[in-house]
Design an enzyme around this catalytic site. Structure first.
Site, PDB file in Angstrom:
ATOM      1  N   GLU A   7     -27.976 -19.914  45.330  1.00 33.40           N
ATOM      2  CA  GLU A   7     -26.986 -19.492  44.348  1.00 33.40           C
ATOM      3  C   GLU A   7     -27.515 -18.287  43.590  1.00 33.40           C
ATOM      4  O   GLU A   7     -28.668 -17.877  43.771  1.00 33.40           O
ATOM      5  CB  GLU A   7     -26.646 -20.651  43.402  1.00 33.40           C
ATOM      6  CG  GLU A   7     -26.014 -21.836  44.127  1.00 33.40           C
ATOM      7  CD  GLU A   7     -25.673 -22.996  43.210  1.00 33.40           C
ATOM      8  OE1 GLU A   7     -25.928 -22.890  41.999  1.00 33.40           O
ATOM      9  OE2 GLU A   7     -25.134 -24.002  43.700  1.00 33.40           O
ATOM     10  N   HIS A  20     -18.765 -19.579  33.578  1.00 31.88           N
ATOM     11  CA  HIS A  20     -18.864 -19.571  35.035  1.00 31.88           C
ATOM     12  C   HIS A  20     -17.933 -18.484  35.555  1.00 31.88           C
ATOM     13  O   HIS A  20     -16.764 -18.420  35.170  1.00 31.88           O
ATOM     14  CB  HIS A  20     -18.485 -20.926  35.623  1.00 31.88           C
ATOM     15  CG  HIS A  20     -18.950 -21.107  37.021  1.00 31.88           C
ATOM     16  ND1 HIS A  20     -18.386 -20.429  38.084  1.00 31.88           N
ATOM     17  CD2 HIS A  20     -19.956 -21.865  37.556  1.00 31.88           C
ATOM     18  CE1 HIS A  20     -19.010 -20.765  39.197  1.00 31.88           C
ATOM     19  NE2 HIS A  20     -19.965 -21.628  38.907  1.00 31.88           N
ATOM     20  N   ARG A  53     -25.239 -15.341  36.520  1.00 32.89           N
ATOM     21  CA  ARG A  53     -23.869 -15.593  36.080  1.00 32.89           C
ATOM     22  C   ARG A  53     -23.416 -14.699  34.940  1.00 32.89           C
ATOM     23  O   ARG A  53     -22.240 -14.338  34.870  1.00 32.89           O
ATOM     24  CB  ARG A  53     -23.726 -17.065  35.674  1.00 32.89           C
ATOM     25  CG  ARG A  53     -23.779 -18.000  36.867  1.00 32.89           C
ATOM     26  CD  ARG A  53     -23.731 -19.446  36.441  1.00 32.89           C
ATOM     27  NE  ARG A  53     -23.707 -20.319  37.613  1.00 32.89           N
ATOM     28  CZ  ARG A  53     -23.763 -21.640  37.551  1.00 32.89           C
ATOM     29  NH1 ARG A  53     -23.827 -22.243  36.382  1.00 32.89           N
ATOM     30  NH2 ARG A  53     -23.738 -22.359  38.659  1.00 32.89           N
ATOM     31  N   HIS A 103     -18.476 -22.681  30.577  1.00 33.79           N
ATOM     32  CA  HIS A 103     -19.088 -23.599  31.537  1.00 33.79           C
ATOM     33  C   HIS A 103     -20.260 -24.392  30.974  1.00 33.79           C
ATOM     34  O   HIS A 103     -20.315 -25.608  31.119  1.00 33.79           O
ATOM     35  CB  HIS A 103     -19.536 -22.794  32.755  1.00 33.79           C
ATOM     36  CG  HIS A 103     -20.110 -23.611  33.869  1.00 33.79           C
ATOM     37  ND1 HIS A 103     -19.397 -24.615  34.498  1.00 33.79           N
ATOM     38  CD2 HIS A 103     -21.321 -23.577  34.475  1.00 33.79           C
ATOM     39  CE1 HIS A 103     -20.138 -25.162  35.452  1.00 33.79           C
ATOM     40  NE2 HIS A 103     -21.312 -24.564  35.449  1.00 33.79           N
ATOM     41  N   ARG A 148     -28.775 -19.676  31.692  1.00 36.44           N
ATOM     42  CA  ARG A 148     -29.238 -20.722  32.612  1.00 36.44           C
ATOM     43  C   ARG A 148     -29.189 -20.246  34.054  1.00 36.44           C
ATOM     44  O   ARG A 148     -28.172 -19.748  34.524  1.00 36.44           O
ATOM     45  CB  ARG A 148     -28.363 -21.967  32.457  1.00 36.44           C
ATOM     46  CG  ARG A 148     -28.696 -23.078  33.449  1.00 36.44           C
ATOM     47  CD  ARG A 148     -27.819 -24.283  33.213  1.00 36.44           C
ATOM     48  NE  ARG A 148     -26.436 -24.056  33.580  1.00 36.44           N
ATOM     49  CZ  ARG A 148     -25.892 -24.426  34.747  1.00 36.44           C
ATOM     50  NH1 ARG A 148     -26.638 -25.003  35.665  1.00 36.44           N
ATOM     51  NH2 ARG A 148     -24.621 -24.202  34.986  1.00 36.44           N
TER      52      ARG A 148
END
Length: 554
Positions: free
Chosen positions: A137, A265, A313, A374, A409
């Protein structure tokens, strides 16, 4: 009017007879996600003769954990990966604000914690040879994401709940809303931020079946209350994610930090007119080759970052936000048409079926996506053992700020953090509370003089206003004027809601609104104090990073 604390013959789920019974637990857990369940299992197995009580305001499996699609990041292939690579990826994503010591311990302790949940029955996808399939990811330099199709969190929650059901000294109390943690404040003492010995003695709980507030006392309490995504108009979080733990600790004069770092997100499924919980399109889709395209059909991420669609992100969310503003659209597109469709259906069956239900065949059509709130990287400030600034009170999972995430994160680090810190909370609690202790006499909840609320519109409209303000003024991109406007409106909502709280009987809707207003205030205040752009916080008036590294503690 009946006093909601009046003793009654109705039974209490906590073992007493109504609000005045003073029920208790040796170990009290608030929340039934991966953090709370892992801790409860470990402490119950360590002390088989002690009572462990889990309180949740909804069904036991209705948690943020359940909606975690992508997986869990862990180093389990030392030939192609390393702890140092995972550490470096986490530090880069955190943009200078991670605690390096915390990052190292989470990454290195992670494999043992993942093996434990596998031993408890969690199943992760394997290839034909029996080896675990590893995904990648955004922000990860190697393939290291363990997953169960596209419902990893649900599978982990299932395994943990099964183990809990087979542990006789654990009791799960459902549909009970924790109103506040009990401290010296409730004994008549003046408690401020500078009070050195604030201690937790348990919680006051609204029993939603009887509409009575009961006290549940405990020598040690763990808050695992999850996130606060519902403070925004659109979020990937379930409707229960209302920041309850963070708000309660702040009211109790505990320390909260870094609330300005809200992760949006990049790719929630866009459905016109939808508010509240949005369907998540996991980052793993881009990890498998999905490409973001704007309204012109252009693959735009290469203009923003050399990592393109697999950038962290915060970068991807801001890029999408900018493309939407340039094109005057409410979404961009995620193109999966070129991907192996059989593999897509095998890896992402939930996403495939959801899209199909809306008339979107991913083999022929692109998926409309837009950013949605998110994950909260800040929260209740804890140390390396999960201890909050309030004695006898631990915090774990998304409601906690452990130092792992910093300003952003890294994808799929959250489930890992929850398990590692649940274990560390257990170790510390087992060591410090190995024998039962005594508690002071705690008064019953006092609801004298309150009345039933006359109009629900006072609550529902205030919630809509708060979500609108947070989304428009304290979203992905911020500036000083927006933050000032947001704070004025939040102050007014706070005054109106506190008056309602003082004068009417409490309800879950009122309690959630009150908590969300507190969370909105903390996010906005932290954003106002951070006069720079870093990680998830981007202020157009201060677009550069400051050389001063600091956590905003409130």
């Amino acid at each position: 009017m009946e006093n909601i604390n009046e003793r009654t013959n109705l039974g209490s789920p906590f073992g007493g007879q109504g609000a005045g019974a003073g029920a208790g637990a040796d170990f009290l857990v608030i929340g039934s996600g991966i953090a709370g369940l892992t801790y409860a299992l470990k402490i119950a197995q360590h002390f088989p003769d002690r009572k462990v009580t889990i309180i949740t305001k909804a069904a036991a499996d209705e948690t943020n954990t359940k909606y975690a699609q992508g997986g869990i990041a862990v180093v389990n292939d030392l030939e192609n990966d390393s702890f140092q690579k995972h550490i470096d990826d986490t530090l880069i994503a955190g943009d200078g604000l991670c605690d390096p010591a915390i990052v190292e311990l989470v990454v290195k302790e992670g494999p043992a914690r993942v093996q434990e949940i596998i031993d408890w029955g969690a199943q992760f996808d394997k290839d034909a040879e029996g080896s675990y399939k590893l995904g990648r990811e955004g922000g990860h330099s190697e393939d290291r994401i363990l997953h169960h199709k596209d419902v990893t969190g649900r599978e982990m929650e299932r395994a943990l709940l099964t183990a809990v059901e087979n542990t006789p000294n654990i009791t799960i109390i459902k549909h009970c809303f924790v109103v506040d943690i009990i401290t010296q404040h409730h004994l008549g003492f003046l408690v401020t931020k500078s009070t050195p010995d604030i201690s937790c003695y348990g919680v006051y709980v609204l029993n939603m079946e009887t509409n009575r507030i009961e006290k549940v006392l405990s020598q040690v309490t763990l808050l695992a209350t999850g996130g606060n995504g519902q403070v925004y108009r659109t979020t990937t979080n379930p409707f229960i994610a209302t920041g309850d733990g963070v708000a309660m600790v702040y009211r109790a004069k505990g320390r909260i930090e870094n609330m300005e770092f809200i992760q949006f997100h990049p790719t929630a499924l866009y459905e016109a007119g939808r508010r509240g919980q949005a369907f998540l399109i996991t980052e793993a889709v881009r990890g498998d080759g999905g490409i973001l395209r704007n309204s012109k059909g252009e693959a735009f991420m290469e203009r923003y970052d050399e990592r393109r669609d697999l950038a962290p992100r915060d970068i991807v969310a801001r890029a999408i936000d900018n493309e939407m503003k340039i094109g005057g659209t409410e979404h961009v597109w995620l193109d999966c048409r070129h991907m192996n469709q059989q593999q897509f259906r095998e890896h992402f069956p939930n996403i495939y079926e959801k899209c199909l239900s809306l008339g979107i065949d991913v083999a022929m059509q692109m998926i409309p996506v837009a950013p949605a709130a998110h994950y909260s990287c800040g929260g209740i400030k804890t140390d390396a053992w999960g201890r909050s600034s309030i004695a006898n009170l631990y915090a774990c999972g998304e409601c906690a700020s452990t130092g792992l995430h910093g300003a952003n994160r890294l994808a799929s680090n959250s489930l890992l953090e929850a398990m590692v810190f649940a274990h560390r909370c257990y170790l510390d609690a087992a060591r410090r509370f190995d024998t039962p202790g005594s508690l002071p006499e705690i008064p019953d909840w006092n609801a004298t003089g309150v009345a039933e609320p006359k109009e629900m519109i006072l609550i529902t409209q205030s919630l809509k206003e708060l979500q609108q303000v947070m989304s428009d003024y304290v979203g992905i991109v911020r500036n000083t004027v927006r933050l000032e406007r947001a704070m004025k409106r939040i102050d007014l909502l706070f005054e109106e809601t506190e008056e309602l709280y003082r004068n009417t009987t409490v309800s879950p809707h009122l309690l959630e609104l009150r908590n969300l207003i507190t969370v909105g205030y903390l996010i906005t205040k932290g954003a106002s104090f951070r006069r720079e752009s870093r990680g998830l916080h981007y202020n157009t008036d201060f677009p550069e990073r400051s050389e001063l590294l600091q956590n905003i503690v409130l």
